[in-house]
Design a protein around this motif. Structure first.
Motif, PDB file in Angstrom:
ATOM      1  N   SER A   1       2.680   1.631  -3.476  1.00 39.34           N
ATOM      2  CA  SER A   1       1.761   1.956  -4.579  1.00 39.34           C
ATOM      3  C   SER A   1       1.202   3.365  -4.469  1.00 39.34           C
ATOM      4  N   ASN A   2       1.205   3.928  -3.260  1.00 36.13           N
ATOM      5  CA  ASN A   2       0.695   5.285  -3.062  1.00 36.13           C
ATOM      6  C   ASN A   2       1.815   6.314  -2.951  1.00 36.13           C
ATOM      7  N   ASN A   3       3.023   5.931  -3.402  1.00 33.23           N
ATOM      8  CA  ASN A   3       4.178   6.821  -3.321  1.00 33.23           C
ATOM      9  C   ASN A   3       4.331   7.375  -1.902  1.00 33.23           C
ATOM     10  N   ALA A   4       4.197   6.447  -0.916  1.00 39.00           N
ATOM     11  CA  ALA A   4       4.275   6.820   0.490  1.00 39.00           C
ATOM     12  C   ALA A   4       5.511   6.243   1.168  1.00 39.00           C
TER      13      ALA A   4
ATOM     14  N   ALA B   1      -2.217   7.165   3.607  1.00 33.67           N
ATOM     15  CA  ALA B   1      -2.366   5.710   3.458  1.00 33.67           C
ATOM     16  C   ALA B   1      -2.717   5.038   4.779  1.00 33.67           C
TER      17      ALA B   1
ATOM     18  N   ASN C   1       1.870  11.484   1.895  1.00 34.10           N
ATOM     19  CA  ASN C   1       1.183  10.346   1.279  1.00 34.10           C
ATOM     20  C   ASN C   1       1.068   9.173   2.259  1.00 34.10           C
TER      21      ASN C   1
ATOM     22  N   THR D   1       0.824  -1.208   0.000  1.00 35.98           N
ATOM     23  CA  THR D   1       0.000   0.000   0.000  1.00 35.98           C
ATOM     24  C   THR D   1       0.860   1.260   0.000  1.00 35.98           C
TER      25      THR D   1
END
Length: 407
Positions: free
Chosen positions: A348-351, A385, A381, A345
């Motif tokens: 994929s969320n550039n976190a 998340a 980000n 997660t």
């Protein structure tokens, strides 16, 4: 116990033997018994206990822990209304003695600590039994499925199972837990509502050691064998570009300190322990080794970029949420099996940034050190998340509070 030392203190509690002071303190109250293993689980238990106390102002708890490090942290940080003890050995005569002294009104197990004799003793006494933050590593799930015939009867004794994510429901159902008893609450460990404050314990260290206004720190959190050397190699190359850069390393197991220091002393850098650095008038070290347990969250405030250990030279991964909640960008290796869903997660969320090897670690850390906007974007980000876990502690506490002794 032998490796970590300190096990002789209150060893009798592991055998269900309690001194008169403990017996007297527990004799006139029915407590909530929280069981945790080590430092990470103890932190979850303490957060949950505070949320339960908000719902029941006269609540008293017993917190049992298995490891000496978990016991030391719990005794240091637990409020007076929590009695800290060692976990009794899961053998029925010992459990019988423990139950006669603790006299719990309910029992809350943290993560995967479901012991058969403890569960059977609770069931026989009609004491509600809850499992919170019910986490199954891939390895544990494979083992449990293989021996389902033996473990399912114990799991069926659970009255409440609080799981972090919806995907966990089917996994626990397959192991024998009734679906009606499983609730998706989110992860207490990842709940941003109740995180401890990150106190800048190293502020004085920085004031003494860094003259420039650009304070850059590469921080290795919960590192495992082999990762310290990798971080040093990356650090030495990056320091050619960032002269003010410092390296902080917090090994997952403090008992490895001598081994780590021996390896690092053979490399071209000056190494000191955090306890030495904080008590000296001036610090002239390239690398600082943290030699305390249970204070990692308080140290993250000094970091510029955090590498999450047990993910590059070892498998499984450590918790990436603590540095995120301290407002720091995180980087981890390819092996985040214990936090697989969360890691996916975040990436994929550039976190968060995931690297495959030493070269990519050097490149990504260098880019983040160079670009403060990228660091801030990662943190922003990451907080977004984690929003699904917000309120997880309160949700679990409400469900536990509603558990009543069986008639």
């Amino acid at each position: 116990m032998i490796r970590r030392g300190g096990y002789r203190e209150k060893f009798g509690q592991r055998l269900g033997i309690y001194d008169s002071e403990v017996r007297n303190r527990l004799s006139n109250q029915r407590v909530t018994w929280l069981h945790a293993v080590s430092v990470g689980e103890v932190n979850i238990a303490l957060k949950l206990a505070s949320a339960l106390r908000a719902l029941q102002l006269d609540l008293h708890c017993v917190l049992t822990t298995t490891t000496t490090t978990g016991f030391a942290l719990a005794r240091k940080t637990a409020p007076p209304w929590i009695e800290v003890m060692y976990t009794p050995l899961d053998y029925w005569p010992i459990m019988r003695c423990a139950f006669s002294v603790i006299r719990p009104a309910r029992i809350v197990l943290v993560e995967a600590e479901v012991w058969p004799n403890l569960a059977a003793a609770a069931h026989a006494r009609r004491i509600p039994l809850a499992l919170v933050n019910a986490r199954l590593s891939p390895r544990s799930e494979r083992r449990y499925r293989r021996f389902r015939f033996f473990v399912a009867p114990t799991f069926r004794l659970l009255d409440l199972v609080c799981v972090p994510e919806r995907g966990d429901v089917e996994r626990w159902t397959a192991l024998g837990v009734s679906r009606s008893r499983i609730h998706v609450t989110g992860s207490i460990k990842f709940d941003p509502d109740v995180q401890p404050q990150s106190v800048p314990v190293a502020a004085s260290l920085w004031d003494a050691s860094v003259e420039t206004t650009e304070r850059l720190v590469l921080f290795g959190g919960s590192t495992h064998r082999g990762e310290e050397e990798i971080l040093v190699r990356v650090f030495l190359r990056l320091r050619e570009q960032f002269p003010s850069l410092r390296l902080f390393i917090a090994p997952r197991h403090v008992e490895r300190l001598q081994e780590i220091r021996a390896h690092l002393d053979a490399m071209p850098l000056r190494v000191t322990l955090a306890s030495e650095a904080l008590t000296s008038d001036a610090v002239d070290a390239d690398c600082v080794l943290l030699d305390t347990t249970g204070e990692l969250q308080r140290w993250y405030g000094i970091a510029t970029v955090v590498f999450v250990g047990k993910s590059l030279a070892a498998h499984g991964g450590q918790n990436p949420v603590e540095p995120i909640l301290a407002g720091k960008p995180v980087v981890f290796g390819p092996h985040m099996e214990n936090f697989a869903t969360l890691a996916k997660t975040l990436v994929s969320n550039n976190a968060a940034m995931q690297v495959n090897d030493t070269d990519s670690l050097e490149r990504i850390v260098g880019e983040l050190l160079r670009d403060s906007e990228s660091r801030q974007r990662l943190v922003k980000n990451a907080h977004a998340a984690l929003s699904e876990h917000e309120g997880a502690t309160a949700r679990a506490a409400k469900l536990i509070h509603e558990l009543q002794p069986k008639r």
